[in-house]
Scaffold this active site. Structure first.
Site, PDB file in Angstrom:
ATOM      1  N   SER A 108      52.323 112.626 -63.660  1.00 54.04           N
ATOM      2  CA  SER A 108      52.611 113.985 -62.978  1.00 54.04           C
ATOM      3  C   SER A 108      54.072 114.486 -63.383  1.00 54.04           C
ATOM      4  O   SER A 108      53.947 115.766 -63.448  1.00 54.04           O
ATOM      5  CB  SER A 108      52.321 114.026 -61.669  1.00 54.04           C
ATOM      6  OG  SER A 108      50.884 113.831 -61.386  1.00 54.04           O
ATOM      7  N   THR A 134      50.735 110.849 -53.056  1.00 59.14           N
ATOM      8  CA  THR A 134      49.878 110.135 -53.617  1.00 59.14           C
ATOM      9  C   THR A 134      49.833 108.736 -52.708  1.00 59.14           C
ATOM     10  O   THR A 134      50.234 108.473 -51.908  1.00 59.14           O
ATOM     11  CB  THR A 134      50.015 110.180 -55.085  1.00 59.14           C
ATOM     12  OG1 THR A 134      48.786 109.281 -55.852  1.00 59.14           O
ATOM     13  CG2 THR A 134      51.318 109.169 -55.536  1.00 59.14           C
ATOM     14  N   LYS A 182      48.629 109.535 -48.540  1.00 58.85           N
ATOM     15  CA  LYS A 182      47.670 110.802 -48.499  1.00 58.85           C
ATOM     16  C   LYS A 182      47.404 111.213 -47.071  1.00 58.85           C
ATOM     17  O   LYS A 182      47.167 112.163 -46.575  1.00 58.85           O
ATOM     18  CB  LYS A 182      46.671 110.925 -49.302  1.00 58.85           C
ATOM     19  CG  LYS A 182      46.987 111.119 -50.607  1.00 58.85           C
ATOM     20  CD  LYS A 182      45.773 111.354 -51.593  1.00 58.85           C
ATOM     21  CE  LYS A 182      46.170 111.251 -53.014  1.00 58.85           C
ATOM     22  NZ  LYS A 182      44.884 111.808 -53.832  1.00 58.85           N
ATOM     23  N   ASP A 189      42.838 118.166 -54.364  1.00 58.81           N
ATOM     24  CA  ASP A 189      41.947 117.104 -55.321  1.00 58.81           C
ATOM     25  C   ASP A 189      40.704 117.782 -55.447  1.00 58.81           C
ATOM     26  O   ASP A 189      39.865 117.582 -56.674  1.00 58.81           O
ATOM     27  CB  ASP A 189      42.013 115.684 -54.484  1.00 58.81           C
ATOM     28  CG  ASP A 189      43.136 114.677 -54.803  1.00 58.81           C
ATOM     29  OD1 ASP A 189      43.797 114.862 -55.899  1.00 58.81           O
ATOM     30  OD2 ASP A 189      43.190 113.852 -54.185  1.00 58.81           O
ATOM     31  N   ALA A 210      34.394 105.033 -51.594  1.00 56.08           N
ATOM     32  CA  ALA A 210      34.554 105.979 -50.233  1.00 56.08           C
ATOM     33  C   ALA A 210      35.889 105.917 -49.753  1.00 56.08           C
ATOM     34  O   ALA A 210      36.153 106.015 -48.741  1.00 56.08           O
ATOM     35  CB  ALA A 210      33.640 105.116 -49.345  1.00 56.08           C
ATOM     36  N   GLY A 211      36.909 106.028 -50.841  1.00 56.12           N
ATOM     37  CA  GLY A 211      38.226 106.047 -50.408  1.00 56.12           C
ATOM     38  C   GLY A 211      38.630 107.425 -50.344  1.00 56.12           C
ATOM     39  O   GLY A 211      37.895 108.329 -50.156  1.00 56.12           O
ATOM     40  N   ASN A 269      29.794 101.819 -51.738  1.00 59.53           N
ATOM     41  CA  ASN A 269      31.025 101.285 -51.636  1.00 59.53           C
ATOM     42  C   ASN A 269      30.956  99.640 -51.523  1.00 59.53           C
ATOM     43  O   ASN A 269      30.149  99.320 -51.020  1.00 59.53           O
ATOM     44  CB  ASN A 269      31.936 101.681 -50.515  1.00 59.53           C
ATOM     45  CG  ASN A 269      33.456 101.772 -50.732  1.00 59.53           C
ATOM     46  OD1 ASN A 269      33.786 101.744 -51.598  1.00 59.53           O
ATOM     47  ND2 ASN A 269      33.913 101.232 -49.548  1.00 59.53           N
TER      48      ASN A 269
HETATM   49  P1  NAP Z   1      41.646 104.561 -52.418  1.00 65.55           P
HETATM   50  O1  NAP Z   1      41.546 105.215 -51.297  1.00 65.55           O
HETATM   51  O2  NAP Z   1      42.506 103.156 -52.299  1.00 65.55           O
HETATM   52  O3  NAP Z   1      40.266 103.854 -52.714  1.00 65.55           O
HETATM   53  C1  NAP Z   1      39.853 102.827 -53.612  1.00 65.55           C
HETATM   54  C2  NAP Z   1      38.499 102.685 -53.705  1.00 65.55           C
HETATM   55  O4  NAP Z   1      38.103 101.644 -54.832  1.00 65.55           O
HETATM   56  C3  NAP Z   1      37.639 102.020 -52.417  1.00 65.55           C
HETATM   57  O5  NAP Z   1      36.525 102.498 -52.371  1.00 65.55           O
HETATM   58  C4  NAP Z   1      37.395 100.581 -52.525  1.00 65.55           C
HETATM   59  O6  NAP Z   1      36.494 100.025 -52.168  1.00 65.55           O
HETATM   60  C5  NAP Z   1      37.223 100.677 -54.314  1.00 65.55           C
HETATM   61  N1  NAP Z   1      37.747  99.439 -55.014  1.00 65.55           N
HETATM   62  C6  NAP Z   1      38.975  98.979 -55.038  1.00 65.55           C
HETATM   63  N2  NAP Z   1      38.869  97.839 -55.731  1.00 65.55           N
HETATM   64  C7  NAP Z   1      37.518  97.343 -55.843  1.00 65.55           C
HETATM   65  C8  NAP Z   1      36.827  96.155 -56.336  1.00 65.55           C
HETATM   66  N3  NAP Z   1      37.415  95.266 -57.067  1.00 65.55           N
HETATM   67  N4  NAP Z   1      35.601  96.401 -56.475  1.00 65.55           N
HETATM   68  C9  NAP Z   1      34.788  97.446 -55.837  1.00 65.55           C
HETATM   69  N5  NAP Z   1      35.423  98.471 -55.473  1.00 65.55           N
HETATM   70  C10 NAP Z   1      36.728  98.303 -55.495  1.00 65.55           C
HETATM   71  O7  NAP Z   1      42.056 105.272 -53.768  1.00 65.55           O
HETATM   72  P2  NAP Z   1      41.672 106.506 -53.981  1.00 65.55           P
HETATM   73  O8  NAP Z   1      42.929 107.494 -53.742  1.00 65.55           O
HETATM   74  O9  NAP Z   1      40.343 107.216 -53.412  1.00 65.55           O
HETATM   75  O10 NAP Z   1      41.927 106.716 -55.823  1.00 65.55           O
HETATM   76  C11 NAP Z   1      40.679 105.673 -56.415  1.00 65.55           C
HETATM   77  C12 NAP Z   1      40.845 106.067 -57.892  1.00 65.55           C
HETATM   78  O11 NAP Z   1      40.653 107.357 -58.161  1.00 65.55           O
HETATM   79  C13 NAP Z   1      42.093 105.618 -58.606  1.00 65.55           C
HETATM   80  O12 NAP Z   1      42.076 104.860 -59.682  1.00 65.55           O
HETATM   81  C14 NAP Z   1      43.005 106.745 -58.414  1.00 65.55           C
HETATM   82  O13 NAP Z   1      43.699 106.637 -59.620  1.00 65.55           O
HETATM   83  C15 NAP Z   1      41.863 107.817 -58.991  1.00 65.55           C
HETATM   84  N6  NAP Z   1      42.257 109.113 -58.774  1.00 65.55           N
HETATM   85  C16 NAP Z   1      42.429 110.036 -59.597  1.00 65.55           C
HETATM   86  C17 NAP Z   1      42.264 111.433 -59.428  1.00 65.55           C
HETATM   87  C18 NAP Z   1      42.550 112.276 -60.791  1.00 65.55           C
HETATM   88  O14 NAP Z   1      43.042 113.249 -60.504  1.00 65.55           O
HETATM   89  N7  NAP Z   1      41.952 111.895 -61.641  1.00 65.55           N
HETATM   90  C19 NAP Z   1      42.961 111.738 -58.211  1.00 65.55           C
HETATM   91  C20 NAP Z   1      42.871 110.855 -57.271  1.00 65.55           C
HETATM   92  C21 NAP Z   1      42.452 109.440 -57.524  1.00 65.55           C
HETATM   93  P3  NAP Z   1      36.589  99.115 -50.541  1.00 65.55           P
HETATM   94  O15 NAP Z   1      36.557 100.456 -49.461  1.00 65.55           O
HETATM   95  O16 NAP Z   1      35.774  98.361 -50.507  1.00 65.55           O
HETATM   96  O17 NAP Z   1      38.238  98.838 -50.550  1.00 65.55           O
END
Ligand code: NAP
Length: 290
Positions: free
Chosen positions: A17, A62, A66, A102, A128-129, A151
């Protein structure tokens, strides 16, 4: 004297960013610096307090702050409240206001880069994060016909589905929301009738324990579906490479990252974001040019 905008999160070493936001600020010759302010949970309150200083315009927020940041702000926009997460803070006079760009970034990229219209479409959401919440509320608001949330931790998927159903009932929409077990991702039947698959997990992300992995195998991805991976580094991800081989259309997370950042840029500066410049700079940095 320059003014400042920061990115608040931990860790931030790999964030891109600061590069594409600075490119946009420089395009308008604004005397504003966008900086990475790496902040652990114990320092969150202190860094938010510093945003009240007159040379601070605001911040992006981030992982992992958040949700934790909400009670530290003076006002929260309706969408951010609904999603329960803030990724953008704007200082207006002596007030700190929280927004969530987002959902907007996700939809803009889906429409403009993915050429996909969600109304009446069926989607499968992996994860589901925090970002999955923004994506699901955005798809409901766009009148998607059904969402299947899958999830690893089932309780988290069920909690998201419950809050979506309450919202759908309250505003009188018709999106059907169901959850499936993580194991169902190995069955082609899970994706048989869907138009859109979105990866909202961290699987495949560079430097994560799942670097190099795809959440789905070639065998389960239907040809013609759109596979949208929100993971933006590497670009393309292992999932997108598999999806291409399966004959699916693909959309990477870099476009969303830039669109959500562009919406934040507009909130801080009131100027139209120079999207081409931001996208070009983001692709350069992901490609290794800093
Ligand atoms: P978060 O709230 O920490 O959620 C992480 C998610 O990934 C949860 O559903 C978690 O499942 C799952 N997960 C993690 N490790 C796993 C594994 N080994 N096997 C299966 N599921 C797993 O993170 P977030 O903020 O939602 O971000 C998620 C992703 O989106 C990141 O890679 C982030 O970089 C990306 N993102 C991209 C943008 C963009 O603009 N492109 C914006 C925001 C986020 P559990 O609930 O079981 O832990």
């Amino acid at each position: 004297m320059p003014k400042f905008i920061g990115l608040i999160g931990y860790p931030l070493k790999h964030s891109i960013s600061p590069y594409f936001q600075q490119a946009a600020l420089d395009y308008y010759h604004l005397d504003i610096r966008y900086e990475a302010w790496e902040t652990g949970p114990q320092k969150l309150e202190a860094i938010i307090a510093k945003l009240r200083e007159s040379r601070k315009l605001g911040a992006n927020v981030t992982v992992p702050h958040k949700e934790a940041v909400l009670p530290l702000l003076d006002g929260i926009d309706d969408l951010a409240n609904l999603i329960g997460a803030v990724n953008t803070i704007v200082r207006r006079d002596d007030k700190l206001l929280g927004f969530n760009t987002d959902a907007d970034g996700f939809l803009q990229a889906l429409h403009k880069e993915g050429h996909f219209e969600p109304e009446g479409k069926r989607a499968v959401i992996l994860g589901a994060g925090g970002v999955a919440k923004a994506v699901c509320f955005a798809l409901v608001q766009e009148k998607a016909s059904s969402l299947i949330i899958v999830n690893r931790t089932p309780a988290r998927a069920r909690a998201l589905a419950d809050s979506l159903r309450s919202y759908i009932a309250k505003i009188g929409l018709k999106t059907e929301v169901t959850t499936l077990s993580w194991q169902s991702l190995t069955s082609g039947g899970t994706f048989g009738r869907c138009h859109l698959i979105i990866n909202c997990t961290t699987i495949g992300m560079k430097y994560s324990p799942q670097e190099g992995q795809s959440p789905l195998s070639l065998a389960v991805i239907p040809s013609g579906v759109l596979v949208y991976d929100l993971v933006y580094n590497p670009c393309p991800t292992p999932l997108l490479l598999v999806a291409e081989k399966a004959g699916a259309n693909t959309l990477d997370g870099l476009a969303m990252l830039v669109y959500q950042g562009a919406a934040s840029f507009e909130l801080w500066t009131g100027r139209e974001p120079p999207l081409d410049i931001m996208l070009k700079r983001a692709r350069e940095v992901i490609g290794g040019e800093r």
